[in-house]
Design a protein around this motif. Structure first.
Motif, PDB file in Angstrom:
ATOM      1  N   UNK A 283      52.005  58.999  39.048  1.00 38.14           N
ATOM      2  CA  UNK A 283      51.432  58.303  37.828  1.00 38.14           C
ATOM      3  C   UNK A 283      52.494  58.627  36.865  1.00 38.14           C
ATOM      4  N   UNK A 284      53.462  58.179  36.256  1.00 39.02           N
ATOM      5  CA  UNK A 284      54.225  58.319  35.357  1.00 39.02           C
ATOM      6  C   UNK A 284      53.715  59.172  34.183  1.00 39.02           C
ATOM      7  N   UNK A 285      52.552  58.530  33.874  1.00 36.82           N
ATOM      8  CA  UNK A 285      52.000  59.281  32.603  1.00 36.82           C
ATOM      9  C   UNK A 285      50.447  58.819  32.402  1.00 36.82           C
ATOM     10  N   UNK A 286      49.792  59.399  31.478  1.00 36.44           N
ATOM     11  CA  UNK A 286      48.325  59.137  31.371  1.00 36.44           C
ATOM     12  C   UNK A 286      48.311  57.539  30.870  1.00 36.44           C
ATOM     13  N   UNK A 287      49.199  57.102  29.992  1.00 32.47           N
ATOM     14  CA  UNK A 287      49.200  55.836  29.326  1.00 32.47           C
ATOM     15  C   UNK A 287      49.542  54.946  30.645  1.00 32.47           C
ATOM     16  N   UNK A 288      50.427  55.221  31.559  1.00 30.33           N
ATOM     17  CA  UNK A 288      50.742  54.286  32.662  1.00 30.33           C
ATOM     18  C   UNK A 288      49.382  54.252  33.495  1.00 30.33           C
ATOM     19  N   UNK A 289      48.788  54.990  33.690  1.00 29.45           N
ATOM     20  CA  UNK A 289      47.618  55.142  34.606  1.00 29.45           C
ATOM     21  C   UNK A 289      46.654  54.540  33.964  1.00 29.45           C
ATOM     22  N   UNK A 290      46.163  54.494  32.687  1.00 29.95           N
ATOM     23  CA  UNK A 290      45.231  53.855  31.820  1.00 29.95           C
ATOM     24  C   UNK A 290      45.605  52.383  31.812  1.00 29.95           C
ATOM     25  N   UNK A 291      46.803  52.076  31.932  1.00 28.16           N
ATOM     26  CA  UNK A 291      46.957  50.549  31.661  1.00 28.16           C
ATOM     27  C   UNK A 291      46.538  49.925  33.000  1.00 28.16           C
ATOM     28  N   UNK A 292      46.772  50.475  34.172  1.00 32.98           N
ATOM     29  CA  UNK A 292      46.494  49.952  35.293  1.00 32.98           C
ATOM     30  C   UNK A 292      45.171  50.042  35.597  1.00 32.98           C
ATOM     31  N   UNK A 293      44.320  50.992  34.943  1.00 28.63           N
ATOM     32  CA  UNK A 293      42.814  50.864  34.940  1.00 28.63           C
ATOM     33  C   UNK A 293      42.225  49.679  33.967  1.00 28.63           C
ATOM     34  N   UNK A 294      42.906  49.733  33.005  1.00 25.60           N
ATOM     35  CA  UNK A 294      42.510  48.685  32.080  1.00 25.60           C
ATOM     36  C   UNK A 294      42.652  47.140  32.592  1.00 25.60           C
ATOM     37  N   UNK A 295      43.763  46.872  33.298  1.00 31.46           N
ATOM     38  CA  UNK A 295      43.784  45.496  33.804  1.00 31.46           C
ATOM     39  C   UNK A 295      42.980  45.453  35.133  1.00 31.46           C
ATOM     40  N   UNK A 296      42.325  46.174  35.625  1.00 27.67           N
ATOM     41  CA  UNK A 296      41.705  46.267  36.745  1.00 27.67           C
ATOM     42  C   UNK A 296      42.475  46.539  38.173  1.00 27.67           C
TER      43      UNK A 296
END
Length: 323
Positions: A55-68
């Motif tokens: 995971x490059x960053x918290x935002x990177x992980x969050x984006x993957x979680x947000x789009x399912x």
């Protein structure tokens, strides 16, 4: 087996923060969340890729979680984690091809050490599956596309055959490494499997993994059968089953510990406890008369041959088989 390895690593002091698990079943995800608080457990269509890429960053992980694309343990979502240095393929043989092919491009790019505990799948087949995935964007047949990625471009693969006593940290494991595996990577594999195995042995020919299967992979069942027969024999002679079971298990455990701790070979140990014309001698002669050694040899060979045929079925046609 995957959880046994995880539990063994944690018991040996391996940092929980350096472990990432992917699990397709939500119930298992929830179980792992509750049993290992803080463990990064991923699921979803892009979970395997995230686990390998990191995971490059918290935002990177969050984006993957947000789009399912990924479902992640909430307690770990606030942290990034580096790319995987080791990938353990702890899946059923029947689904390994799909998993590895899907990860092919990611494994090709990152080149982590790949360790497979999938029974019957040869390292050459795993390399082919990776190449298929890495070349999936190419035109032409699957076989043609796979040839566009050379073996030297793929990660090293170590194939291992553990056994079920690993579940109680008493396993015996055989390992085979492809030639491009470095000495350091071999040590890493030994350390990982050593967390649940008291004996870790390398073989220099991959075909000997089939023999490992016949000896230690399937071996626990042989001893269970022997103990079952001894228990039944005692019951037929009038002993209650619980007492027969307790005596049988302790006898098996004691004999194994004697064999481990003694400098004598197994034949010498047997001879030492077999007094001429005594009770043990009478039992051993009955075993020998019944063809005990030949039966054991035939049984180990049958497991060895079944392992080979399983490899042919799974690596060739991909059809399901049972161990």
């Amino acid at each position: 087996m995957a959880e046994a390895i995880l539990g063994g690593l944690l018991a040996c002091g391996y940092p929980l923060s350096q472990c990432v698990v992917t699990e397709p079943l939500q119930a298992r995800c929830e179980f792992l969340h509750s049993k290992y608080p803080g463990l990064q457990v991923l699921s979803g269509p892009q979970a395997n890729h995230l686990a390998v890429n990191g995971s490059e960053s918290v935002s990177h992980t969050a984006a993957l979680v947000d789009n399912g694309s990924v479902h992640i343990n909430p307690t770990a979502a606030s942290e990034s984690f580096p790319p995987a240095e080791v990938v353990i393929l702890a899946v059923k043989p029947q689904v390994l091809r799909g998993v590895v092919s899907d990860l092919g491009s990611t494994l090709h790019q990152r080149k982590p050490l790949v360790i497979s505990i999938a029974a019957g799948i040869e390292t050459s087949a795993i390399a082919r599956f990776m190449a298929e995935g890495a070349s999936s964007g190419s035109s032409g047949s699957e076989a043609t596309a796979a040839t566009q990625v050379q073996d030297k471009d793929l990660p090293p693969v170590i194939r291992v055959m553990p056994n079920t006593p690993a579940l109680v940290n008493e396993g015996a494991t055989g390992l085979y490494a492809t030639p491009d595996t470095t000495p350091t990577q071999r040590l890493v594999a030994e350390s990982l499997l050593g967390a649940v195995s008291k004996q870790v042995s390398w073989v220099d020919q991959e075909s000997l993994i089939d023999t490992v299967t016949g000896i230690s992979g399937s071996g626990p069942a042989y001893f269970f059968l022997m103990m079952e027969a001894m228990e039944d024999a005692a019951v037929k002679l009038g002993m209650d089953r619980e007492t027969a079971k307790e005596l049988t298990i302790q006898t098996c455990l004691g004999a194994a510990k004697m064999a481990q701790s003694s400098s004598d070979d197994l034949k010498t140990l047997r001879v030492k406890v077999t007094s001429p014309q005594g009770t043990t001698d009478a039992a051993i002669k009955t075993f020998e008369k019944g063809g005990f050694r030949d039966l054991v040899a035939e049984s180990v060979k049958a497991a060895d041959m079944r392992s080979k045929s399983l490899a042919a079925e799974l690596c060739g046609s991909g059809k399901e088989s049972k161990l």
